[in-house]
Enzyme design. Sequence first.
Site, PDB file in Angstrom:
ATOM      1  N   LYS A  22     -12.737  -8.549  -9.224  1.00 12.99           N
ATOM      2  CA  LYS A  22     -12.352  -7.881  -7.965  1.00 12.99           C
ATOM      3  C   LYS A  22     -11.617  -8.850  -7.043  1.00 12.99           C
ATOM      4  O   LYS A  22     -10.559  -8.517  -6.496  1.00 12.99           O
ATOM      5  CB  LYS A  22     -13.613  -7.354  -7.265  1.00 12.99           C
ATOM      6  CG  LYS A  22     -13.400  -6.887  -5.849  1.00 12.99           C
ATOM      7  CD  LYS A  22     -14.688  -6.463  -5.185  1.00 12.99           C
ATOM      8  CE  LYS A  22     -15.443  -7.543  -4.483  1.00 12.99           C
ATOM      9  NZ  LYS A  22     -14.920  -7.987  -3.177  1.00 12.99           N
ATOM     10  N   ASN A  23     -12.191 -10.021  -6.845  1.00 12.65           N
ATOM     11  CA  ASN A  23     -11.619 -10.934  -5.844  1.00 12.65           C
ATOM     12  C   ASN A  23     -10.305 -11.573  -6.283  1.00 12.65           C
ATOM     13  O   ASN A  23      -9.619 -12.189  -5.463  1.00 12.65           O
ATOM     14  CB  ASN A  23     -12.637 -12.025  -5.470  1.00 12.65           C
ATOM     15  CG  ASN A  23     -13.750 -11.469  -4.608  1.00 12.65           C
ATOM     16  OD1 ASN A  23     -13.706 -10.319  -4.193  1.00 12.65           O
ATOM     17  ND2 ASN A  23     -14.756 -12.292  -4.354  1.00 12.65           N
ATOM     18  N   CYS A 117     -19.162  -8.040  10.263  1.00  7.59           N
ATOM     19  CA  CYS A 117     -19.505  -8.107   8.846  1.00  7.59           C
ATOM     20  C   CYS A 117     -20.967  -8.486   8.702  1.00  7.59           C
ATOM     21  O   CYS A 117     -21.467  -9.338   9.427  1.00  7.59           O
ATOM     22  CB  CYS A 117     -18.629  -9.153   8.179  1.00  7.59           C
ATOM     23  SG  CYS A 117     -19.087  -9.463   6.486  1.00  7.59           S
ATOM     24  N   ARG A 122     -17.006 -14.026  10.307  1.00  5.64           N
ATOM     25  CA  ARG A 122     -15.888 -14.212   9.373  1.00  5.64           C
ATOM     26  C   ARG A 122     -14.553 -14.165  10.113  1.00  5.64           C
ATOM     27  O   ARG A 122     -13.837 -13.169  10.068  1.00  5.64           O
ATOM     28  CB  ARG A 122     -15.940 -13.153   8.266  1.00  5.64           C
ATOM     29  CG  ARG A 122     -17.165 -13.287   7.428  1.00  5.64           C
ATOM     30  CD  ARG A 122     -17.233 -12.262   6.355  1.00  5.64           C
ATOM     31  NE  ARG A 122     -16.398 -12.558   5.211  1.00  5.64           N
ATOM     32  CZ  ARG A 122     -16.347 -11.802   4.119  1.00  5.64           C
ATOM     33  NH1 ARG A 122     -17.071 -10.708   4.045  1.00  5.64           N
ATOM     34  NH2 ARG A 122     -15.569 -12.136   3.106  1.00  5.64           N
ATOM     35  N   ASP A 308     -21.573 -15.702  -3.463  1.00  5.06           N
ATOM     36  CA  ASP A 308     -21.686 -14.329  -3.955  1.00  5.06           C
ATOM     37  C   ASP A 308     -22.774 -14.157  -5.019  1.00  5.06           C
ATOM     38  O   ASP A 308     -23.010 -13.037  -5.494  1.00  5.06           O
ATOM     39  CB  ASP A 308     -20.337 -13.843  -4.513  1.00  5.06           C
ATOM     40  CG  ASP A 308     -19.328 -13.571  -3.412  1.00  5.06           C
ATOM     41  OD1 ASP A 308     -19.706 -13.606  -2.222  1.00  5.06           O
ATOM     42  OD2 ASP A 308     -18.152 -13.320  -3.743  1.00  5.06           O
ATOM     43  N   ARG A 400     -18.579  -0.619  -3.997  1.00  9.34           N
ATOM     44  CA  ARG A 400     -17.375  -1.275  -3.508  1.00  9.34           C
ATOM     45  C   ARG A 400     -16.934  -2.385  -4.453  1.00  9.34           C
ATOM     46  O   ARG A 400     -15.742  -2.624  -4.618  1.00  9.34           O
ATOM     47  CB  ARG A 400     -17.642  -1.911  -2.132  1.00  9.34           C
ATOM     48  CG  ARG A 400     -17.614  -0.953  -0.983  1.00  9.34           C
ATOM     49  CD  ARG A 400     -17.505  -1.733   0.303  1.00  9.34           C
ATOM     50  NE  ARG A 400     -16.856  -2.994   0.012  1.00  9.34           N
ATOM     51  CZ  ARG A 400     -17.402  -4.188   0.162  1.00  9.34           C
ATOM     52  NH1 ARG A 400     -18.583  -4.313   0.672  1.00  9.34           N
ATOM     53  NH2 ARG A 400     -16.750  -5.262  -0.171  1.00  9.34           N
TER      54      ARG A 400
HETATM   55  C1  UD1 Z   1     -13.913 -14.637  -0.186  1.00  7.92           C
HETATM   56  C2  UD1 Z   1     -14.475 -13.636  -1.131  1.00  7.92           C
HETATM   57  C3  UD1 Z   1     -15.975 -13.462  -0.898  1.00  7.92           C
HETATM   58  C4  UD1 Z   1     -16.681 -14.794  -0.947  1.00  7.92           C
HETATM   59  C5  UD1 Z   1     -16.002 -15.801  -0.039  1.00  7.92           C
HETATM   60  C6  UD1 Z   1     -16.563 -17.200  -0.227  1.00  7.92           C
HETATM   61  C7  UD1 Z   1     -12.602 -12.165  -1.507  1.00  7.92           C
HETATM   62  C8  UD1 Z   1     -12.027 -10.804  -1.319  1.00  7.92           C
HETATM   63  N1  UD1 Z   1     -13.783 -12.365  -0.932  1.00  7.92           N
HETATM   64  O1  UD1 Z   1     -14.086 -14.118   1.136  1.00  7.92           O
HETATM   65  O2  UD1 Z   1     -16.493 -12.602  -1.893  1.00  7.92           O
HETATM   66  O3  UD1 Z   1     -18.025 -14.631  -0.542  1.00  7.92           O
HETATM   67  O4  UD1 Z   1     -14.605 -15.869  -0.333  1.00  7.92           O
HETATM   68  O5  UD1 Z   1     -16.425 -17.616  -1.532  1.00  7.92           O
HETATM   69  O6  UD1 Z   1     -12.059 -12.989  -2.194  1.00  7.92           O
HETATM   70  N2  UD1 Z   1     -13.724 -19.193   7.641  1.00  7.92           N
HETATM   71  C9  UD1 Z   1     -13.294 -19.678   8.844  1.00  7.92           C
HETATM   72  N3  UD1 Z   1     -12.043 -19.356   9.259  1.00  7.92           N
HETATM   73  C10 UD1 Z   1     -11.202 -18.602   8.502  1.00  7.92           C
HETATM   74  C11 UD1 Z   1     -11.634 -18.125   7.275  1.00  7.92           C
HETATM   75  C12 UD1 Z   1     -12.917 -18.429   6.856  1.00  7.92           C
HETATM   76  O7  UD1 Z   1     -14.030 -20.370   9.535  1.00  7.92           O
HETATM   77  O8  UD1 Z   1     -10.060 -18.358   8.938  1.00  7.92           O
HETATM   78  C13 UD1 Z   1     -15.090 -19.511   7.168  1.00  7.92           C
HETATM   79  C14 UD1 Z   1     -15.917 -18.255   6.913  1.00  7.92           C
HETATM   80  O9  UD1 Z   1     -16.551 -17.819   8.094  1.00  7.92           O
HETATM   81  C15 UD1 Z   1     -16.892 -18.737   5.871  1.00  7.92           C
HETATM   82  C16 UD1 Z   1     -16.063 -19.726   5.058  1.00  7.92           C
HETATM   83  O10 UD1 Z   1     -14.987 -20.106   5.899  1.00  7.92           O
HETATM   84  O11 UD1 Z   1     -17.971 -19.426   6.473  1.00  7.92           O
HETATM   85  C17 UD1 Z   1     -15.529 -19.170   3.765  1.00  7.92           C
HETATM   86  O12 UD1 Z   1     -14.846 -17.945   4.031  1.00  7.92           O
HETATM   87  P1  UD1 Z   1     -13.639 -17.427   3.140  1.00  7.92           P
HETATM   88  O13 UD1 Z   1     -13.457 -18.308   1.945  1.00  7.92           O
HETATM   89  O14 UD1 Z   1     -12.455 -17.188   4.000  1.00  7.92           O
HETATM   90  O15 UD1 Z   1     -14.187 -16.024   2.649  1.00  7.92           O
HETATM   91  P2  UD1 Z   1     -13.272 -14.782   2.328  1.00  7.92           P
HETATM   92  O16 UD1 Z   1     -11.959 -15.250   1.836  1.00  7.92           O
HETATM   93  O17 UD1 Z   1     -13.312 -13.816   3.458  1.00  7.92           O
END
Ligand code: UD1
Length: 470
Positions: A22-23, A117, A122, A308, A400
């Site tokens: 999925k991701n 969320c 996030r 995850d 989902r």
């Molecule tokens: C993706 C995955 C999700 C997984 C996560 C971590 C997808 C669709 N989803 O989510 O299943 O749990 O990676 O492996 O691929 N953060 C910031 N600023 C940002 C972005 C992130 O501080 O701009 C922080 C987040 O709050 C979190 C960490 O960084 O603590 C990791 O988040 P991120 O890797 O961005 O998760 P997603 O990409 O949303």
Amino acid sequence: MDMLVVQGGQPLRGRVTVGGAKNAALPIMAAAIAATGTTILRGVPDLVDVITLSHVLRSLGMTVERCGDGSLQLNAVDERPCLADYELVRRMRASVCVLGPLLSRRRRACVSLPGGCNIGHRPIDLHLKGLRALGAEITIERGYVFAHADRLRGADIYLGGSFGSTVTGTCNVLSAAVLAKGTTTISGAACEPEVVDLGDFLNAMGAKITGLGTPLLQIQGVSELNSVEYTVIPDRIEAATLLIAGAITRGELEVDNLRTSQLAAVIDILRGIGATIDIQGESACVSMSSAPVPIDVTALPYPGIPTDVQAQLTALLTLAQGISVVTDKVFPDRFMHLPEMMRMGANVRREGACGIISGVTHLSGACVMASDLRASAALLLASMAAKGESVIRRIYHLDRGYDHLERKLNSVGAQIRRVTDNADNLPTSLMLSLEDQASPVVDSSDMPPPPKYLLGRSTTRQATFDSSDH
Ligand code: UD1
């Protein structure tokens, strides 16, 4: 709305096959915005998040069709729309992955901020920082990100944050940088296999990216991306969930179509917990004959234990002979599953970014509520191991992100029924009568003391947000 009724105590035996990731599929589908012509994707799983993103892409002038052979065909027939509306984006955070491709190909994007969320805070500040570094002008108004750039320009970008790098943020910046003028370096890039898969897809389309799978990416901008046929990698999170299902039910399960190198940390921890895992090429056979060994687990960015998989491992450790500590360094608030596991007799409590788990000899079936995608999978695993029947509600979270998980599990011996969520379908075994008030229906000899923190703040957010996703 559906719920699952699970008859616990059935060891899983047989063979199951892991579907596409999925991701990986989601950012790859989004990146098809930047291609000229028809993109054909194989291995895209059949699940609600894919359907949701298909709606987003259609609203952006794309055709998206599932063909008879299971492939997904995408074509940008109208390149004028640039608006990803709140009503669609709020259903799935990963919709934000359209931001980079829209900006690079159509030069402007108007994408709703996803909002709250269940698994924690996030933000998308790192996404925006990276895109601004490429020259995009970005403002946030009325809940939307407005981004514009006549031509993106290569830049040196650092994408690390307080919790490591960002997976979808790296995907967004990468998808934008491939069509920027000049060279971009991204340091602090996410190394997750799903980012590598997106990079491989972009390279197949004609992009020039090196360093994939490392924190340092180099991108030489090109002027156009051609459409290609591409197969998405297998889902390592589904694979890990199935391996834990084999272990928690004390069965013997062969899990096919997995990349064991991408699951090294999960396989290592499962062996530490006492599971036997035999690997043959792209297949792993898991078995477990005794109670899990307690262990400390920390969820970290790749190649560590994925956040995850944290909830599913927690389910397994509720049955360990001793105390385990599960820490989540990626999403430190991701412990909504603990109170529901306590309803099944688990002895767990939360301390900051840790779950402290004192193993019990058995879980007992109960009616529980899923709070997010991986929490639903963890509750399903716990239900399969519990004595008696369980009911899992709000399983739209499960739908989902898993491609018919209960069908796969039933094919190897699980007893899971999907029924409409209403009082008539609640199993009589979970309905207590006046007589039951006097004598407990389950043996509570190893049940934990009443949970102190159920009264605390960590459980109060459950009903607040509906759109938790990953
Ligand atoms: C993706 C995955 C999700 C997984 C996560 C971590 C997808 C669709 N989803 O989510 O299943 O749990 O990676 O492996 O691929 N953060 C910031 N600023 C940002 C972005 C992130 O501080 O701009 C922080 C987040 O709050 C979190 C960490 O960084 O603590 C990791 O988040 P991120 O890797 O961005 O998760 P997603 O990409 O949303």
